[in-house]
Structure formats: C-alpha cells, structure tokens
Scaffold this motif. Structure first.
Motif, PDB file in Angstrom:
ATOM      1  N   LEU A   1       0.836  -1.203   0.000  1.00 20.79           N
ATOM      2  CA  LEU A   1       0.000   0.000   0.000  1.00 20.79           C
ATOM      3  C   LEU A   1       0.868   1.250   0.000  1.00 20.79           C
ATOM      4  CD1 LEU A   1      -2.834   1.233   0.165  1.00 20.79           C
ATOM      5  CD2 LEU A   1      -2.674   1.079   2.660  1.00 20.79           C
ATOM      6  N   ARG A   2       1.944   1.222   0.779  1.00 23.71           N
ATOM      7  CA  ARG A   2       2.857   2.374   0.861  1.00 23.71           C
ATOM      8  C   ARG A   2       3.531   2.655  -0.473  1.00 23.71           C
ATOM      9  NH1 ARG A   2       8.193   1.028   3.963  1.00 23.71           N
ATOM     10  NH2 ARG A   2       8.675   0.179   1.895  1.00 23.71           N
ATOM     11  N   ASP A   3       4.032   1.625  -1.126  1.00 25.16           N
ATOM     12  CA  ASP A   3       4.883   1.822  -2.303  1.00 25.16           C
ATOM     13  C   ASP A   3       4.128   1.776  -3.631  1.00 25.16           C
ATOM     14  OD1 ASP A   3       7.034   1.990  -0.585  1.00 25.16           O
ATOM     15  OD2 ASP A   3       7.602  -0.110  -0.820  1.00 25.16           O
ATOM     16  N   SER A   4       3.049   0.989  -3.693  1.00 26.40           N
ATOM     17  CA  SER A   4       2.318   0.826  -4.953  1.00 26.40           C
ATOM     18  C   SER A   4       0.934   1.447  -4.910  1.00 26.40           C
ATOM     19  CB  SER A   4       2.177  -0.665  -5.295  1.00 26.40           C
ATOM     20  OG  SER A   4       3.438  -1.285  -5.426  1.00 26.40           O
ATOM     21  N   GLY A   5       0.471   1.843  -3.713  1.00 27.06           N
ATOM     22  CA  GLY A   5      -0.867   2.377  -3.603  1.00 27.06           C
ATOM     23  C   GLY A   5      -1.934   1.321  -3.806  1.00 27.06           C
ATOM     24  N   TYR A   6      -1.562   0.058  -3.586  1.00 29.48           N
ATOM     25  CA  TYR A   6      -2.455  -1.064  -3.855  1.00 29.48           C
ATOM     26  C   TYR A   6      -2.809  -1.739  -2.543  1.00 29.48           C
ATOM     27  CZ  TYR A   6      -4.263  -5.120  -6.465  1.00 29.48           C
ATOM     28  OH  TYR A   6      -5.059  -6.103  -7.004  1.00 29.48           O
ATOM     29  N   ALA A   7      -4.080  -1.731  -2.199  1.00 26.69           N
ATOM     30  CA  ALA A   7      -4.523  -2.270  -0.916  1.00 26.69           C
ATOM     31  C   ALA A   7      -4.835  -3.755  -1.032  1.00 26.69           C
ATOM     32  CB  ALA A   7      -5.756  -1.520  -0.438  1.00 26.69           C
ATOM     33  N   VAL A   8      -4.199  -4.571  -0.187  1.00 28.17           N
ATOM     34  CA  VAL A   8      -4.470  -6.003  -0.152  1.00 28.17           C
ATOM     35  C   VAL A   8      -4.553  -6.464   1.301  1.00 28.17           C
ATOM     36  CG1 VAL A   8      -3.342  -6.491  -2.350  1.00 28.17           C
ATOM     37  CG2 VAL A   8      -2.004  -6.616  -0.256  1.00 28.17           C
TER      38      VAL A   8
END
Length: 405
Positions: free
Chosen positions: A85-92
């Motif tokens: 989430l921090r580096d790619s902006g992708y929430a998993v």
C-alpha cells in the motif's frame, strides 16, 4: 520401456544463463584470473546491519526453530501488505500474500497456478531468463513480443494486440525491466493495463525493481494504474534487489485469495515455509526505512551513466541509457561478422553468444549474451558492481571491441 534417465519436462529446461556466466566468472577468479563480472544482477553492497541483526536475534529464539505456516509468518504477510500500500498504492489483505523462497519461486508458483497446458502467455522481449522456463514447466506457451533499442525496449499496445490469440490467458509485465533497465511511463502502464483488462487477460507483474528508477522517472504499478483489471492481477516482488539481500531468498506473490490459496497449497508440498530466520530479516527490511536503497541508488546512478557512456563510445555499439534497475542492454549487431584479433590469430563471431565467449576468453570480462533474453545481437551488463571494476571492465571492452575490422 523408456531409456531416458531424466524426464522430458526437466530435460527441456535451459540452465539459467545469467547464473552460468556468473559461476564461470567466479571459477576463473578463484583460479587466479582477473575476471570482471558483469553477469549477475547482484548489488555489491552488504545487507544493512539492522536486517542482519534481526536475523541473528531470531536465530536465538526457539519458536523460530520450528515449522511455521507454509504461506509465511503472519507478521511478515501483514508487513508486506502494508508495504505494498505504501509503495504501490495497492490495498491487499494479508491473506492475499504468499511468502516464497526468493522471487523465482513466486514466478514458478504463479504460472503453475494460473496456466493450463496450451495456454499462451505474452512475454515482452527481451525478458528475464526464468520467465519462459517457468511458463513451459506449467505447460504454457510463451509468446515473445520483441521491442528493440529504437523504442527503448518498450512494447506497444499495437504489438501486444498483434500477439493475442484465442489461447492467450496472461500478459507478463515488467517495469523496471531486467534485462534492459527500461521503465514504462505512467501513461504507457495505464494504457497497457486497460488494454489487458479489455481483453479479459490476467496480468502478472514483476515489481522487484520498483525502488530503482533514475532521472526522476516514477515507478508505476499496473495494479493501481489500471483498476479495470480487478482481481485478475498478480504482483511478484521480494527483498533481493532493494535491500541487497539476493542470498537471503525471500520473495512473495500477491493476488486474489483463491489464487494465493492454491499457490500456498502447491508450496506446502514443494518447500513448505521459507526459513523463519530469513522471514524475520525480511520483516525488518520491509518494515524499515528506505535509507539503504537511497544510498545504493546514488552509486547505481553514477555507474549507470558511466557504463552507458563507455559502451556508446565503442564504434558499432548502441546502448540506450536505462531509466531503472541496474542493467544496460547493448546492441552489438553491428559487430557481428567483424574480425577481431585474438591471442591465437583472429576470430569472427556471428552471434552475441560467440562474441560474449570471445570477450571472456580474450579480455576476461563476463557479459551475458542476448540469446539468454531473446534474439541474438545484444549483451546485458549489470552495473551493480564496484566502480573500479566497472571502469576496468569497460576499458577492456573498449580496447578489444574497438579493434573490430
């Protein structure tokens, strides 16, 4: 009764060309020869002290002497989700993370889980050597789409469109790239992602070089640039390149829960859990600051400019200056068929494989030929080695390749 001692499936696998070149270079060094190795993509920096200390501390704790969940320590999976989430902006969710024995196992697990026999996987070329082998092991068919130096080794949607058939299931996407160091712009990433989504394809994206970009070029995750992909994207990553941890062997895959559950089942029978000590080291890495990689990037950036300039000074060599990773991919097609003076007479290499072998024999510089990554006619050089070795190696190449007739 078959007389074959080794299965056809395994016999068909080619040895990793990059590791083979690195092993030969190290063997020659051990024999006392002054070989300069541009072969392996391995930072010459030590792993940061705080990561090493975390492993030392973990080794003394009996709870880490036991089996742990095959899919990874819960605290590491949670940290990887937070880092993504921090580096790619992708929430998993942490349940969407599988911790693997290095990035290569993540690659293998992914294709073994997604690919059925006959499924086609579009592979932008030049490619990292392991991708097509992992696809074939799963029964899939790698479909190469080549982009040359005139387009900075970046494929276009038009090229991808021409490669699609009714058997196409997956697009492999890698930016920054190994072996070329090329980086797709945010606009290109979004366009390719939207195209893949419209075609109903899965996207497998390798983001292991996400923190190694230069000249202000941003890293863009296709998972966030093209939300249209929904749950048909798998992210591959690891600690090896960012934290100088190639030998620690910790990677991961991130994907939809059903795919991760299936890949975890596979890993439970293949290797079970990654070493707990290594997982705790990786936890320290992904949870900690990016100070170490920022310091390494200063050196990589300096070497990047030096090696590109040095290679482009050689008549017959064209080498785009890469925007990411720590490789240059030199076009040497103009040197093939030329005559080179050697210790025993002359030689006329017709392929980049022959040229790479000649360079190693004559001036003790190890490079990887283009045949390992796609078409002949190119050389990959890693600049993740010391400044002095880099300068010496480039000088040897200039002296030798400059004698082509």
């Amino acid at each position: 009764m078959s007389a074959a001692r080794v299965s056809q499936r395994i016999s068909a696998i080619a040895e990793s060309a990059t590791l083979a070149v690195d092993a030969k270079a190290k063997a020659l060094k051990a024999a006392g020869r002054p070989v300069i190795g541009f072969g392996a993509g391995e930072p010459d920096f030590p792993t940061p002290d705080y990561i090493v200390q975390a492993a030392i501390d973990a080794a003394g704790q009996p709870k880490y002497h036991r089996y742990s969940p095959a899919g990874g320590l819960p605290e590491l999976k949670k940290a990887i989700a937070e880092k993504t989430l921090r580096d790619s902006g992708y929430a998993v969710d942490p349940s969407q993370v599988l911790v693997t024995n290095g990035g290569k196992q993540a690659v293998y697990n992914t294709f073994a889980t997604l690919v059925d026999p006959g499924d086609e996987v579009i592979v932008p070329t030049p490619f990292w050597t392991t991708y097509p082998e992992a696809i074939r092991l799963a029964g899939g068919v790698p479909v190469e789409v080549f982009a040359g130096p005139e387009q900075d080794y970046l494929v276009t949607v038009e090229q991808l469109e021409a490669a699609v058939t009714d058997r196409t299931k997956i697009l492999l996407f890698v930016s920054p790239s190994n072996p070329t160091g090329s980086v797709y712009s945010p606009e290109q990433v979004a366009e390719i992602g939207k195209w893949a989504a419209a075609k109903g394809l899965w996207v497998v994206t390798d983001e292991i070089y996400e923190h190694l970009t230069y000249d202000g070029v941003p890293f863009t995750s296709i998972a966030t640039a093209a939300p249209e992909l929904g749950d048909k994207v798998v992210i591959l990553n690891g600690v090896a390149k960012t934290y100088a941890m190639t030998g620690w062997r910790v990677g991961w895959m991130i994907g939809p829960a059903d795919v991760i559950k299936a890949a975890t089942n596979l890993q439970s029978h293949a290797t079970s859990n990654v070493s707990n000590i290594m997982q705790i080291a990786a936890l320290a890495a992904v949870s900690g600051p990016l100070t170490a990689v920022d310091e390494m990037k200063v050196a990589f950036d300096r070497r990047r400019k030096a090696i590109a300039a040095g290679l482009n000074a050689i008549p017959g060599v064209e080498c785009p200056t890469p925007k990411g990773a720590f490789y240059v991919y030199a076009d040497v097609r103009a040197l093939l068929g030329k005559e080179f003076p050697t210790a025993s007479g002359t030689a006329t290499p017709q392929t980049s494989a022959e040229l790479a072998a000649l360079i190693l024999d004559e001036v003790e510089v190890a490079v990887v030929p283009g045949e390992a990554f796609g078409p002949s006619g190119y050389l990959r050089l890693s600049y993740a080695l010391g400044d002095d070795d880099l300068a010496t190696g480039v000088q040897r190449l200039q002296d030798f390749l400059g004698k082509a007739q």
